[in-house]
Design a protein around this motif. Structure first.
Motif, PDB file in Angstrom:
ATOM      1  N   LYS A 261      -1.860  33.115 -64.529  1.00 16.79           N
ATOM      2  CA  LYS A 261      -2.903  34.063 -64.119  1.00 16.79           C
ATOM      3  C   LYS A 261      -4.168  33.293 -63.754  1.00 16.79           C
ATOM      4  CE  LYS A 261      -1.459  38.019 -66.991  1.00 16.79           C
ATOM      5  NZ  LYS A 261      -0.309  37.418 -67.669  1.00 16.79           N
ATOM      6  N   LEU A 262      -4.893  33.822 -62.801  1.00 20.11           N
ATOM      7  CA  LEU A 262      -6.236  33.359 -62.453  1.00 20.11           C
ATOM      8  C   LEU A 262      -7.069  34.625 -62.260  1.00 20.11           C
ATOM      9  CD1 LEU A 262      -8.091  30.941 -61.832  1.00 20.11           C
ATOM     10  CD2 LEU A 262      -7.448  31.181 -59.418  1.00 20.11           C
ATOM     11  N   GLY A 263      -7.329  35.296 -63.381  1.00 18.03           N
ATOM     12  CA  GLY A 263      -7.864  36.641 -63.299  1.00 18.03           C
ATOM     13  C   GLY A 263      -6.726  37.579 -62.934  1.00 18.03           C
ATOM     14  N   ALA A 264      -6.293  37.564 -61.673  1.00 18.20           N
ATOM     15  CA  ALA A 264      -5.124  38.323 -61.224  1.00 18.20           C
ATOM     16  C   ALA A 264      -3.849  37.538 -61.539  1.00 18.20           C
ATOM     17  CB  ALA A 264      -5.232  38.591 -59.722  1.00 18.20           C
ATOM     18  N   GLN A 265      -2.720  38.238 -61.457  1.00 16.07           N
ATOM     19  CA  GLN A 265      -1.428  37.605 -61.701  1.00 16.07           C
ATOM     20  C   GLN A 265      -1.069  36.725 -60.518  1.00 16.07           C
ATOM     21  OE1 GLN A 265       0.775  38.586 -64.589  1.00 16.07           O
ATOM     22  NE2 GLN A 265       1.580  36.582 -64.044  1.00 16.07           N
ATOM     23  N   LEU A 266      -0.722  35.455 -60.782  1.00 19.58           N
ATOM     24  CA  LEU A 266      -0.242  34.552 -59.735  1.00 19.58           C
ATOM     25  C   LEU A 266       1.282  34.469 -59.822  1.00 19.58           C
ATOM     26  CD1 LEU A 266      -2.955  31.715 -59.799  1.00 19.58           C
ATOM     27  CD2 LEU A 266      -2.854  33.777 -58.387  1.00 19.58           C
ATOM     28  N   ASN A 267       1.802  33.606 -60.693  1.00 21.27           N
ATOM     29  CA  ASN A 267       3.251  33.517 -60.860  1.00 21.27           C
ATOM     30  C   ASN A 267       3.693  34.494 -61.949  1.00 21.27           C
ATOM     31  OD1 ASN A 267       2.727  31.455 -59.108  1.00 21.27           O
ATOM     32  ND2 ASN A 267       3.984  29.951 -60.158  1.00 21.27           N
ATOM     33  N   MET A 268       4.738  35.277 -61.658  1.00 24.76           N
ATOM     34  CA  MET A 268       5.085  36.420 -62.514  1.00 24.76           C
ATOM     35  C   MET A 268       5.971  36.062 -63.702  1.00 24.76           C
ATOM     36  SD  MET A 268       5.548  39.186 -59.416  1.00 24.76           S
ATOM     37  CE  MET A 268       5.465  40.702 -60.359  1.00 24.76           C
ATOM     38  N   GLY A 269       6.603  34.880 -63.669  1.00 26.05           N
ATOM     39  CA  GLY A 269       7.255  34.339 -64.851  1.00 26.05           C
ATOM     40  C   GLY A 269       8.608  34.899 -65.224  1.00 26.05           C
ATOM     41  N   ALA A 270       9.078  34.447 -66.403  1.00 22.66           N
ATOM     42  CA  ALA A 270      10.459  34.687 -66.829  1.00 22.66           C
ATOM     43  C   ALA A 270      10.774  36.150 -67.069  1.00 22.66           C
ATOM     44  CB  ALA A 270      10.751  33.877 -68.090  1.00 22.66           C
ATOM     45  N   HIS A 271       9.833  36.913 -67.636  1.00 18.85           N
ATOM     46  CA  HIS A 271      10.107  38.322 -67.922  1.00 18.85           C
ATOM     47  C   HIS A 271      10.361  39.096 -66.634  1.00 18.85           C
ATOM     48  CE1 HIS A 271       9.326  37.997 -72.172  1.00 18.85           C
ATOM     49  NE2 HIS A 271       8.159  37.423 -71.943  1.00 18.85           N
ATOM     50  N   ASN A 272       9.560  38.817 -65.613  1.00 17.54           N
ATOM     51  CA  ASN A 272       9.783  39.461 -64.323  1.00 17.54           C
ATOM     52  C   ASN A 272      11.097  38.990 -63.716  1.00 17.54           C
ATOM     53  OD1 ASN A 272       8.507  41.041 -61.921  1.00 17.54           O
ATOM     54  ND2 ASN A 272       9.215  39.134 -61.021  1.00 17.54           N
ATOM     55  N   GLY A 273      11.382  37.694 -63.860  1.00 12.65           N
ATOM     56  CA  GLY A 273      12.642  37.162 -63.328  1.00 12.65           C
ATOM     57  C   GLY A 273      13.852  37.863 -63.910  1.00 12.65           C
ATOM     58  N   LEU A 274      13.793  38.199 -65.200  1.00 15.71           N
ATOM     59  CA  LEU A 274      14.893  38.928 -65.831  1.00 15.71           C
ATOM     60  C   LEU A 274      15.116  40.279 -65.163  1.00 15.71           C
ATOM     61  CD1 LEU A 274      14.353  38.301 -69.652  1.00 15.71           C
ATOM     62  CD2 LEU A 274      16.360  37.675 -68.321  1.00 15.71           C
ATOM     63  N   ARG A 275      14.025  40.974 -64.877  1.00 16.38           N
ATOM     64  CA  ARG A 275      14.149  42.301 -64.259  1.00 16.38           C
ATOM     65  C   ARG A 275      14.707  42.193 -62.833  1.00 16.38           C
ATOM     66  NH1 ARG A 275       9.318  42.922 -67.350  1.00 16.38           N
ATOM     67  NH2 ARG A 275       7.984  42.296 -65.611  1.00 16.38           N
ATOM     68  N   VAL A 276      14.255  41.174 -62.092  1.00 13.50           N
ATOM     69  CA  VAL A 276      14.750  40.966 -60.729  1.00 13.50           C
ATOM     70  C   VAL A 276      16.219  40.580 -60.757  1.00 13.50           C
ATOM     71  CG1 VAL A 276      14.539  39.507 -58.673  1.00 13.50           C
ATOM     72  CG2 VAL A 276      12.484  40.406 -59.789  1.00 13.50           C
ATOM     73  N   GLN A 277      16.584  39.706 -61.688  1.00 16.10           N
ATOM     74  CA  GLN A 277      17.973  39.258 -61.804  1.00 16.10           C
ATOM     75  C   GLN A 277      18.921  40.422 -62.076  1.00 16.10           C
ATOM     76  OE1 GLN A 277      20.195  36.924 -61.576  1.00 16.10           O
ATOM     77  NE2 GLN A 277      21.748  38.004 -62.778  1.00 16.10           N
ATOM     78  N   ARG A 278      18.522  41.341 -62.914  1.00 15.01           N
ATOM     79  CA  ARG A 278      19.383  42.476 -63.239  1.00 15.01           C
ATOM     80  C   ARG A 278      19.662  43.336 -62.014  1.00 15.01           C
ATOM     81  NH1 ARG A 278      15.715  43.532 -67.569  1.00 15.01           N
ATOM     82  NH2 ARG A 278      16.210  42.145 -69.297  1.00 15.01           N
ATOM     83  N   ILE A 279      18.650  43.474 -61.165  1.00 13.70           N
ATOM     84  CA  ILE A 279      18.836  44.283 -59.958  1.00 13.70           C
ATOM     85  C   ILE A 279      19.754  43.574 -58.968  1.00 13.70           C
ATOM     86  CG2 ILE A 279      17.643  45.203 -57.915  1.00 13.70           C
ATOM     87  CD1 ILE A 279      15.224  45.707 -59.777  1.00 13.70           C
ATOM     88  N   LEU A 280      19.536  42.279 -58.785  1.00 11.62           N
ATOM     89  CA  LEU A 280      20.311  41.530 -57.791  1.00 11.62           C
ATOM     90  C   LEU A 280      21.690  41.128 -58.300  1.00 11.62           C
ATOM     91  CD1 LEU A 280      17.554  39.120 -56.443  1.00 11.62           C
ATOM     92  CD2 LEU A 280      18.455  41.157 -55.314  1.00 11.62           C
ATOM     93  N   GLU A 281      21.814  40.924 -59.615  1.00 13.00           N
ATOM     94  CA  GLU A 281      23.054  40.424 -60.222  1.00 13.00           C
ATOM     95  C   GLU A 281      23.484  39.122 -59.556  1.00 13.00           C
ATOM     96  OE1 GLU A 281      25.870  43.624 -60.099  1.00 13.00           O
ATOM     97  OE2 GLU A 281      24.903  44.695 -61.742  1.00 13.00           O
ATOM     98  N   SER A 282      22.520  38.229 -59.361  1.00  9.05           N
ATOM     99  CA  SER A 282      22.833  36.945 -58.712  1.00  9.05           C
ATOM    100  C   SER A 282      23.673  36.079 -59.644  1.00  9.05           C
ATOM    101  CB  SER A 282      21.544  36.209 -58.330  1.00  9.05           C
ATOM    102  OG  SER A 282      20.793  35.883 -59.477  1.00  9.05           O
ATOM    103  N   LYS A 283      24.521  35.262 -59.043  1.00  9.79           N
ATOM    104  CA  LYS A 283      25.402  34.403 -59.826  1.00  9.79           C
ATOM    105  C   LYS A 283      24.622  33.265 -60.471  1.00  9.79           C
ATOM    106  CE  LYS A 283      29.785  31.932 -59.628  1.00  9.79           C
ATOM    107  NZ  LYS A 283      30.952  31.567 -58.792  1.00  9.79           N
TER     108      LYS A 283
END
Length: 350
Positions: A261-283
Motif C-alpha cells: 500500500k501507498l495510501g491506496a492499494q498497490l499490489n493486492m497480495g496473496a489473499h486476493n490471489g486466492l480469490r482470483v485462483q478459485r474463479i479461474l481454477e488455474s493449474k
C-alpha cells in the motif's frame, strides 16, 4: 572467482536445459523468469512448426533487466534490482532463446536432417513483446530499445503511446479489452492460434492499475491461457475469463503474494490471489512482482509492504471458515501447483 551475474547465467542455462527437454517431450509451453521481479519469457510450442523457421513462439513480458528505474522524478521514486537479473541484456535473452530452440531440435524427431539444419540456422529470436503498464519497472526504455525494431510490441493504452513516441519500433499495438471471445484478440501480426488481450472492467482505459494481460493459445489440448496480473485484479473483473465462450482453460496465473500500500492499494497480495485462483481454477500459480528492490526517494518512506506466504493466506482463511475444506471454495486449492520461480528459473507448464 565467478561473479554473481555469471553464477545466475549458469543457473539459468542449467534449468533451461532440463526444462526444455521436458517441454519438447510433452509439447508444452515453457515459462522462464528472467529476473527476480516481473520480467518473463513465455515460449509456446508452434502448432505447425513447418510453416515457420523455429519451434516456439517467444513472448517477452514487462522488460527491465538492469539499471535503475524512476517514475515521476528521482527524488520521488527510484529503484534498482536487489539481485542482478539472470539476463543482463537483450543479446543475452536472444542467446537463451537460441538455446531453447537448439535444445528442442535435439529432442525433435526429424528424419530430414536438412529440415533440422534449417531450424538451427534460422536465428530464431523474440517474436513479440508485451508491456502491461507504463511504469518504468514494466516498460524500461533502456532495455526495450535494445530489441530489434521489427519485433511487434503489444502494450496497454498509455504505454503504447509512450513507446510509439520513441520512434524505435515499427509496430506498436494497443492491447484491447477482452470481450468474451479470445479469437478477436488474435490480430495481426499474431498467428491465428494466438491472442493477446487485457482483462479489466469496462471503462478502465485510463486507470487500469489492477488489470491483467491474457495470452491465449489454441493447442491440441484445447484453448489455454496464461494470465499475468503483476498488481492483482478484482475477482469480479476476472470472472469474464471463467465465463468465456469458447471456453478458456487457465493454465497459469502470474499474481504476486505481497500486499503493498501507498495510501491506496498497490499490489493486492496473496489473499486476493486466492480469490482470483478459485474463479479461474488455474493449474499453476506463479508469484510475480515480489522482489524487494533497493529503493530511494520519498515513496520508499511511505510504502507499507506486508509479506504473506500462500500457506499463511490459506491458514488464515481456514481459520475463518473452518478446517474442513469439503464443499467449500477452498477445496479447489488442493489441486493447484504454486511455483515460486526464482531469478533464472524455468518451468514446463504441463
Amino acid at each position: 572467482m565467478a561473479s554473481l551475474e555469471d553464477e545466475l547465467a549458469d543457473q539459468l542455462q542449467t534449468t533451461l536445459d532440463e526444462s526444455t527437454k521436458r517441454a519438447r517431450s510433452t509439447r508444452r509451453p515453457l515459462l522462464t523468469h528472467l529476473n527476480a521481479d516481473t520480467t518473463w519469457l513465455l515460449s509456446i510450442p508452434i502448432p505447425s512448426p513447418e510453416t515457420r523457421n523455429h519451434l516456439y513462439y517467444h513472448i517477452l513480458i514487462d522488460l527491465w533487466l538492469r539499471g535503475g528505474q524512476s517514475d515521476v522524478a528521482k527524488f520521488f521514486s527510484q529503484q534498482w534490482h536487489a539481485t542482478p537479473s539472470a539476463c543482463q541484456s537483450i543479446p543475452e535473452v536472444e542467446a537463451v532463446i537460441s538455446g531453447i530452440e537448439d535444445a528442442a531440435i535435439k529432442e525433435e524427431l526429424v528424419e530430414d536432417l536438412k529440415y533440422a539444419n534449417g531450424y538451427l540456422k534460422s536465428g530464431a529470436s523474440i517474436d513479440a513483446v508485451v508491456v502491461s503498464h507504463e511504469f518504468t519497472d514494466h516498460m524500461h526504455k533502456e532495455t526495450l530499445v535494445e530489441i530489434p525494431s521489427t519485433v511487434p510490441v503489444f502494450a496497454s493504452q498509455k504505454a503504447a503511446g509512450i513507446i510509439s513516441s520513441w520512434k524505435h519500433f515499427n509496430k506498436v499495438v494497443k492491447i484491447e479489452r477482452f470481450g468474451g471471445d479470445w479469437r478477436t484478440s488474435s490480430t495481426r501480426p499474431l498467428p491465428e492460434w494466438l491472442g493477446i488481450s487485457r482483462v479489466a472492467y469496462p471503462g478502465a482505459d485510463l486507470l487500469y492499475y489492477h488489470a491483467a494481460v491474457m495470452i491465449t493459445f489454441s493447442m491440441a489440448e484445447g484453448v489455454e491461457a496464461v494470465i499475468y496480473t503483476p498488481h492483482g485484479i478484482s475477482p469480479d473483473d476476472i470472472r469474464p475469463v471463467a465465463d468465456a465462450n469458447p471456453k478458456i482453460k487457465t493454465l497459469a496465473l502470474l499474481h504476486g503474494l505481497q500486499d503493498i500500500k501507498l495510501g491506496a492499494q498497490l499490489n493486492m497480495g496473496a489473499h486476493n490471489g486466492l480469490r482470483v485462483q478459485r474463479i479461474l481454477e488455474s493449474k499453476y500459480w506463479n508469484g510475480t512482482h515480489d522482489e524487494v528492490k533497493k529503493g530511494g526517494g520519498l515513496v520508499s518512506w511511505f510504502l507499507n509492504r506486508k509479506m504473506i506466504s500462500l500457506k499463511e493466506a490459506i491458514e488464515q482463511e481456514k481459520a475463518e471458515r473452518g478446517n474442513d475444506l469439503t464443499g467449500t471454495d477452498l477445496e479447489s486449492m488442493q489441486d493447484v501447483r504454486f511455483e515460486e520461480l526464482g531469478n533464472g528459473e524455468s518451468l514446463v507448464l504441463e
